[in-house]
Design a protein around this motif. Structure first.
Motif, PDB file in Angstrom:
ATOM      1  N   GLN A 239       0.825  -1.205   0.000  1.00  0.00           N
ATOM      2  CA  GLN A 239       0.000   0.000   0.000  1.00  0.00           C
ATOM      3  C   GLN A 239       0.863   1.262   0.000  1.00  0.00           C
ATOM      4  N   LEU A 240       1.972   1.191   0.730  1.00  0.00           N
ATOM      5  CA  LEU A 240       2.893   2.332   0.777  1.00  0.00           C
ATOM      6  C   LEU A 240       3.510   2.581  -0.595  1.00  0.00           C
ATOM      7  N   LEU A 241       3.887   1.506  -1.288  1.00  0.00           N
ATOM      8  CA  LEU A 241       4.428   1.637  -2.641  1.00  0.00           C
ATOM      9  C   LEU A 241       3.389   2.236  -3.583  1.00  0.00           C
ATOM     10  N   ARG A 242       2.129   1.826  -3.411  1.00  0.00           N
ATOM     11  CA  ARG A 242       1.064   2.365  -4.271  1.00  0.00           C
ATOM     12  C   ARG A 242       0.853   3.856  -4.011  1.00  0.00           C
ATOM     13  N   LEU A 243       0.942   4.270  -2.754  1.00  0.00           N
ATOM     14  CA  LEU A 243       0.801   5.681  -2.415  1.00  0.00           C
ATOM     15  C   LEU A 243       1.964   6.499  -2.976  1.00  0.00           C
ATOM     16  N   GLN A 244       3.164   5.925  -2.931  1.00  0.00           N
ATOM     17  CA  GLN A 244       4.331   6.585  -3.520  1.00  0.00           C
ATOM     18  C   GLN A 244       4.137   6.753  -5.020  1.00  0.00           C
ATOM     19  N   GLN A 245       3.550   5.754  -5.649  1.00  0.00           N
ATOM     20  CA  GLN A 245       3.252   5.824  -7.074  1.00  0.00           C
ATOM     21  C   GLN A 245       2.216   6.918  -7.345  1.00  0.00           C
ATOM     22  N   ALA A 246       1.229   7.044  -6.462  1.00  0.00           N
ATOM     23  CA  ALA A 246       0.201   8.077  -6.619  1.00  0.00           C
ATOM     24  C   ALA A 246       0.810   9.473  -6.601  1.00  0.00           C
ATOM     25  N   LEU A 247       1.787   9.678  -5.718  1.00  0.00           N
ATOM     26  CA  LEU A 247       2.472  10.971  -5.649  1.00  0.00           C
ATOM     27  C   LEU A 247       3.240  11.240  -6.938  1.00  0.00           C
ATOM     28  N   ALA A 248       3.921  10.213  -7.447  1.00  0.00           N
ATOM     29  CA  ALA A 248       4.719  10.368  -8.667  1.00  0.00           C
ATOM     30  C   ALA A 248       3.849  10.586  -9.904  1.00  0.00           C
ATOM     31  N   GLN A 249       2.630  10.035  -9.888  1.00  0.00           N
ATOM     32  CA  GLN A 249       1.762  10.099 -11.068  1.00  0.00           C
ATOM     33  C   GLN A 249       0.702  11.197 -10.965  1.00  0.00           C
ATOM     34  N   ASP A 250       0.895  12.140 -10.044  1.00  0.00           N
ATOM     35  CA  ASP A 250      -0.004  13.300  -9.904  1.00  0.00           C
ATOM     36  C   ASP A 250      -1.451  12.895  -9.627  1.00  0.00           C
ATOM     37  N   GLU A 251      -1.639  11.868  -8.794  1.00  0.00           N
ATOM     38  CA  GLU A 251      -2.991  11.467  -8.413  1.00  0.00           C
ATOM     39  C   GLU A 251      -3.460  12.194  -7.152  1.00  0.00           C
ATOM     40  N   LEU A 252      -2.541  12.899  -6.476  1.00  0.00           N
ATOM     41  CA  LEU A 252      -2.899  13.652  -5.277  1.00  0.00           C
ATOM     42  C   LEU A 252      -3.415  15.041  -5.671  1.00  0.00           C
ATOM     43  N   LEU A 253      -4.393  15.516  -4.893  1.00  0.00           N
ATOM     44  CA  LEU A 253      -5.011  16.811  -5.162  1.00  0.00           C
ATOM     45  C   LEU A 253      -5.086  17.624  -3.880  1.00  0.00           C
ATOM     46  N   LEU A 254      -5.134  18.935  -4.020  1.00  0.00           N
ATOM     47  CA  LEU A 254      -5.419  19.812  -2.888  1.00  0.00           C
ATOM     48  C   LEU A 254      -6.768  20.472  -3.113  1.00  0.00           C
ATOM     49  N   PHE A 255      -7.663  20.314  -2.144  1.00  0.00           N
ATOM     50  CA  PHE A 255      -8.915  21.063  -2.130  1.00  0.00           C
ATOM     51  C   PHE A 255      -8.734  22.221  -1.149  1.00  0.00           C
ATOM     52  N   TYR A 256      -9.506  23.272  -1.321  1.00  0.00           N
ATOM     53  CA  TYR A 256      -9.377  24.442  -0.454  1.00  0.00           C
ATOM     54  C   TYR A 256     -10.720  24.757   0.197  1.00  0.00           C
TER      55      TYR A 256
END
Length: 207
Positions: free
Chosen positions: A52-69
């Protein structure tokens, strides 16, 4: 302390050490100042956590993370006075995930530091865009314990500021958990003073 027992754990030397280390990690996760014995289900959980940690690291590298305001409103004037940056994961299969679904995976690894740096950079980019449009909203960003305790924390902030010269420092607010601040008061004090010297404001959350 973590322990495993031979011959019940009939593994080779390297695996025995790894199992004891996993048990130690479990003891630490359970609140420290205790010991834990290794078992097979723990090994399976540790392996799943690693994936799961590797998948989350991949999410960061592939711009799957977002910021809402989330806006902060002055109820007397009904005007926006600031924003709180909220991290989300746009998972390809599971949809939009909140921080409670994934942040715990990274809290005890350096990935939380990488993610924190990404959040700061993204927040400063948004501050710059809003400032250029005439909106001087203070944006609050939560700081994780491991990120704050990193010796590169202040250097990373200065690098983020340098990459976003259009973002005034006084429009960035760092939110620090009181429990985090109490772990190393002298280090946190020096960070707070250094940030304030740049114009960045600090707030203690859950005080």
């Amino acid at each position: 302390m973590g322990a495993t027992i031979f011959p019940f754990d009939s593994s080779d030397t390297d695996t025995l050490l790894r199992h004891a280390d996993q048990a130690m990690y479990q003891a630490k996760q359970s609140g420290r100042n205790r010991f834990h014995l290794f078992n097979a289900s723990m090994d399976l959980q540790a392996h799943e956590h690693h994936l799961q940690l590797l998948r989350l690291q991949q999410a960061l590298a592939q711009d799957e993370l977002l910021l809402f305001y989330q806006p902060k409103i002055n109820l007397k004037t009904n005007k926006i006075i600031g924003m709180e940056a909220l991290l989300r994961w746009q998972h390809p299969e599971r949809g939009l995930l909140g921080p409670h679904d994934f942040l715990h995976l990274a809290e005890d690894s350096n990935l939380i530091v990488e993610m924190g740096n990404w959040v700061l950079d993204e927040a400063l980019r948004q501050i710059s865009a809003w400032h250029a449009a005439g909106h001087d909203w203070i944006v609050s960003v939560n700081i994780a314990a491991r990120q704050l305790q990193s010796h590169e924390f202040f250097a990373n902030i200065k690098s983020n500021m340098a990459r976003n010269p259009g973002a005034p420092a006084n429009l960035l607010e760092l939110e620090i958990l009181e429990s985090t601040a109490l772990e190393d008061l002298e280090h946190v004090r020096s960070i707070i003073v250094a940030c304030q010297d740049l114009g960045i404001s600090i707030s203690l959350d859950d005080f």
